[in-house]
Design a protein around this motif. Structure first.
Motif, short mmCIF file in Angstrom:
data_model
loop_
_atom_site.label_atom_id
_atom_site.label_comp_id
_atom_site.label_asym_id
_atom_site.label_seq_id
_atom_site.Cartn_x
_atom_site.Cartn_y
_atom_site.Cartn_z
N LEU A 42 0.82 -1.21 0.00
CA LEU A 42 0.00 0.00 0.00
C LEU A 42 0.86 1.26 0.00
N LEU A 43 1.85 1.32 0.88
CA LEU A 43 2.71 2.51 0.93
C LEU A 43 3.57 2.65 -0.33
N LEU A 44 4.05 1.52 -0.89
CA LEU A 44 4.82 1.58 -2.13
C LEU A 44 3.96 2.11 -3.27
N PHE A 45 2.71 1.67 -3.34
CA PHE A 45 1.78 2.16 -4.35
C PHE A 45 1.54 3.67 -4.20
N LEU A 46 1.29 4.09 -2.96
CA LEU A 46 1.05 5.52 -2.71
C LEU A 46 2.30 6.35 -3.03
N TYR A 47 3.47 5.84 -2.67
CA TYR A 47 4.72 6.53 -2.94
C TYR A 47 4.92 6.72 -4.44
N ARG A 48 4.63 5.69 -5.21
CA ARG A 48 4.76 5.80 -6.67
C ARG A 48 3.77 6.78 -7.27
N MET A 49 2.56 6.81 -6.72
CA MET A 49 1.56 7.76 -7.21
C MET A 49 2.00 9.20 -6.96
#
Length: 84
Positions: free
Chosen positions: A73-80
């Motif tokens: 979840l945090l990796l996805f948000l970081y990429r966004m």
């Protein structure tokens, strides 16, 4: 489990999150591992506080799922946030 255990979870969960969600990360592996640590802590907090799940065992499958889920979840948000 203490904070040190969640950091160890995070190191492993960050690597697994990178494998589940491959791609170019701004910052590379170091940032991915930091995100993994923070994601594992977030997953542990969500599990204990919001879902009332017992995450006291290092070998508990639910602990691992929460740590990996929080990391992804945090990796996805970081990429966004960082991608243009």
């Amino acid at each position: 489990m203490g904070i040190l255990t969640w950091i160890i979870f995070g190191l492993i969960a960050g690597a697994i999150a990178k494998a589940i969600h491959p791609g170019n990360d701004p910052g590379g592996w170091v940032v991915t591992i930091i995100i993994g640590i923070l994601g594992a802590m977030l997953g542990g907090w969500i599990g204990t506080t919001l879902l009332n799940i017992d995450v006291t065992s290092f070998w508990s499958p639910m602990s691992w799922l929460l740590a990996i889920g929080g990391s992804v979840l945090l990796l996805f948000l970081y990429r966004m946030v960082t991608n243009k």
